[in-house]
Design a protein around this motif. Structure first.
Motif, PDB file in Angstrom:
ATOM      1  N   ARG A 198       3.574  -1.971   0.449  1.00 31.19           N
ATOM      2  CA  ARG A 198       2.828  -1.621   1.635  1.00 31.19           C
ATOM      3  C   ARG A 198       1.492  -1.210   1.329  1.00 31.19           C
ATOM      4  O   ARG A 198       0.473  -1.342   2.023  1.00 31.19           O
ATOM      5  CB  ARG A 198       3.544  -0.637   2.468  1.00 31.19           C
ATOM      6  N   ARG A 199       1.566   0.092   0.490  1.00 28.91           N
ATOM      7  CA  ARG A 199       0.302   0.713   0.189  1.00 28.91           C
ATOM      8  C   ARG A 199      -0.671  -0.166  -0.225  1.00 28.91           C
ATOM      9  O   ARG A 199      -1.919  -0.187  -0.036  1.00 28.91           O
ATOM     10  CB  ARG A 199       0.708   1.683  -0.747  1.00 28.91           C
ATOM     11  N   PHE A 200      -0.321  -1.097  -1.284  1.00 18.92           N
ATOM     12  CA  PHE A 200      -1.226  -1.828  -1.913  1.00 18.92           C
ATOM     13  C   PHE A 200      -1.874  -2.988  -0.952  1.00 18.92           C
ATOM     14  O   PHE A 200      -3.078  -3.474  -0.904  1.00 18.92           O
ATOM     15  CB  PHE A 200      -0.685  -2.788  -2.910  1.00 18.92           C
ATOM     16  N   GLY A 201      -1.032  -3.353   0.011  1.00 18.11           N
ATOM     17  CA  GLY A 201      -1.724  -4.293   1.056  1.00 18.11           C
ATOM     18  C   GLY A 201      -2.574  -3.597   1.866  1.00 18.11           C
ATOM     19  O   GLY A 201      -3.662  -4.046   2.242  1.00 18.11           O
ATOM     20  N   ALA A 202      -2.282  -2.402   2.306  1.00 16.30           N
ATOM     21  CA  ALA A 202      -3.270  -1.475   3.093  1.00 16.30           C
ATOM     22  C   ALA A 202      -4.508  -1.408   2.341  1.00 16.30           C
ATOM     23  O   ALA A 202      -5.611  -1.265   2.904  1.00 16.30           O
ATOM     24  CB  ALA A 202      -2.881  -0.265   3.341  1.00 16.30           C
ATOM     25  N   ASP A 203      -4.508  -1.028   0.762  1.00 11.11           N
ATOM     26  CA  ASP A 203      -5.739  -1.000   0.008  1.00 11.11           C
ATOM     27  C   ASP A 203      -6.388  -2.181   0.329  1.00 11.11           C
ATOM     28  O   ASP A 203      -7.789  -2.074   0.358  1.00 11.11           O
ATOM     29  CB  ASP A 203      -5.176  -0.692  -1.577  1.00 11.11           C
ATOM     30  N   LEU A 204      -6.039  -3.290   0.054  1.00  9.43           N
ATOM     31  CA  LEU A 204      -6.564  -4.540   0.225  1.00  9.43           C
ATOM     32  C   LEU A 204      -7.193  -4.737   1.509  1.00  9.43           C
ATOM     33  O   LEU A 204      -8.428  -5.138   1.565  1.00  9.43           O
ATOM     34  CB  LEU A 204      -5.590  -5.872   0.019  1.00  9.43           C
TER      35      LEU A 204
END
Length: 289
Positions: free
Chosen positions: A93-99
């Motif tokens: 989820r965090r990597f998606g938010a970074d994107l």
């Protein structure tokens, strides 16, 4: 200058910038625009690399896209390359938010989003978290990735964080042998070395945390609401993410085409850049819905 941009230097204007996430991570971002192209020229293509890689993995893909007139945005995932870590733990989820932060800060909402392996996880996490925002994308290209069934064994997670494994990766010949299974047969030795260098440059803790982060992941139900044209590519000899899992991603999406690439392994950005660029071109050529 980022190593990822050197192949396209003579054809593009390059802006190196930093995107700060809401938990304080500083993400290193390269934005490349074709020389002599006016504002709004071409389609933006955003490239998200996988675990234990970096922007450098997209060098040939970036060059091809720039030559085709596209604006290209590429970034180092948190904890990789020149990007730092934030306050939150590594998570899909965090990597998606970074994107999402990269897309917003670079003005790339109306883009073709390309994600390889863990970068594909990030792309799908972004799209399923906000399907309305995802619908503003021109398309998705997902490479060597999966939406479920990524239960990395404890032994492999421990190996990723093991000091002895890290020392072995730093020895060129041995490191190339250890990572050979990530690529298809007959690959240029230079590409094997590029892969080794990127893998060895990521800290053991980040590698371990990344490979553990996909446990329990299942985004298939959410993908049903992602109404954006997509192409899913998988190497027929991929021993990291089974090709059948890429097929499952395409089946979960409402408008997706799946293609299995003969002879290819897992590292498609290095192994098959032309197929990736063709997939992007096919999505750009489609009439807007």
């Amino acid at each position: 200058m980022s190593p990822a941009t050197t192949a396209a230097d003579q054809h593009a204007r390059t802006d190196e910038t930093t995107v700060r996430t809401d938990d304080g991570a500083a993400l290193a971002v390269s934005v490349l625009a074709p020389l002599n192209a006016g504002p709004g020229s071409g389609t933006t293509v955003v490239l998200a690399h996988g675990w234990a890689a970096a922007r450098r993995v997209w060098g040939t893909v970036t060059d091809r896209l720039i030559r085709s007139g596209h604006r290209v945005v590429l970034y180092d995932q948190r904890g990789h390359g020149a990007s730092g870590l934030g306050k939150e733990p590594i998570a899909i989820r965090r990597f998606g938010a970074d994107l999402a932060a990269v897309l917003g800060e670079t003005g790339s909402r109306d883009a073709v989003l390309v994600g390889h392996s863990g970068g594909g996880f990030a792309a799908m996490a972004y799209a399923t978290a906000d399907p309305a925002a995802a619908r503003r994308l021109r398309g998705l290209v997902l490479l060597g990735t999966a939406a479920h069934d990524q239960e990395t064994p404890d032994s492999e997670v421990r190996m990723m964080g093991n000091a002895m494994f890290s020392r072995a990766l730093r020895r060129p010949a041995l490191g190339r042998r250890l990572l050979a299974q990530t690529m298809g047969k007959g690959v240029d030795p230079y590409l094997l070395e590029v892969n080794r260098q990127m893998f060895a440059a990521v800290s053991p803790q980040v590698r371990s945390d990344c490979f553990a982060s996909s446990r329990g992941m299942d985004m298939r139900a959410g993908l049903a609401a992602v109404e954006v044209p997509a192409v899913v590519l998988a190497g027929e000899n991929d021993r990291v993410v089974k090709p059948e899992l890429g097929s499952a991603v395409a089946k979960a999406l409402p408008d997706a085409r799946f293609e299995r690439l003969p002879g290819a392994g897992h590292m498609l950005p290095l192994e098959r850049p032309d197929e990736i660029v063709r997939a992007v071109a096919g999505l750009v050529a489609r009439p807007r819905g």
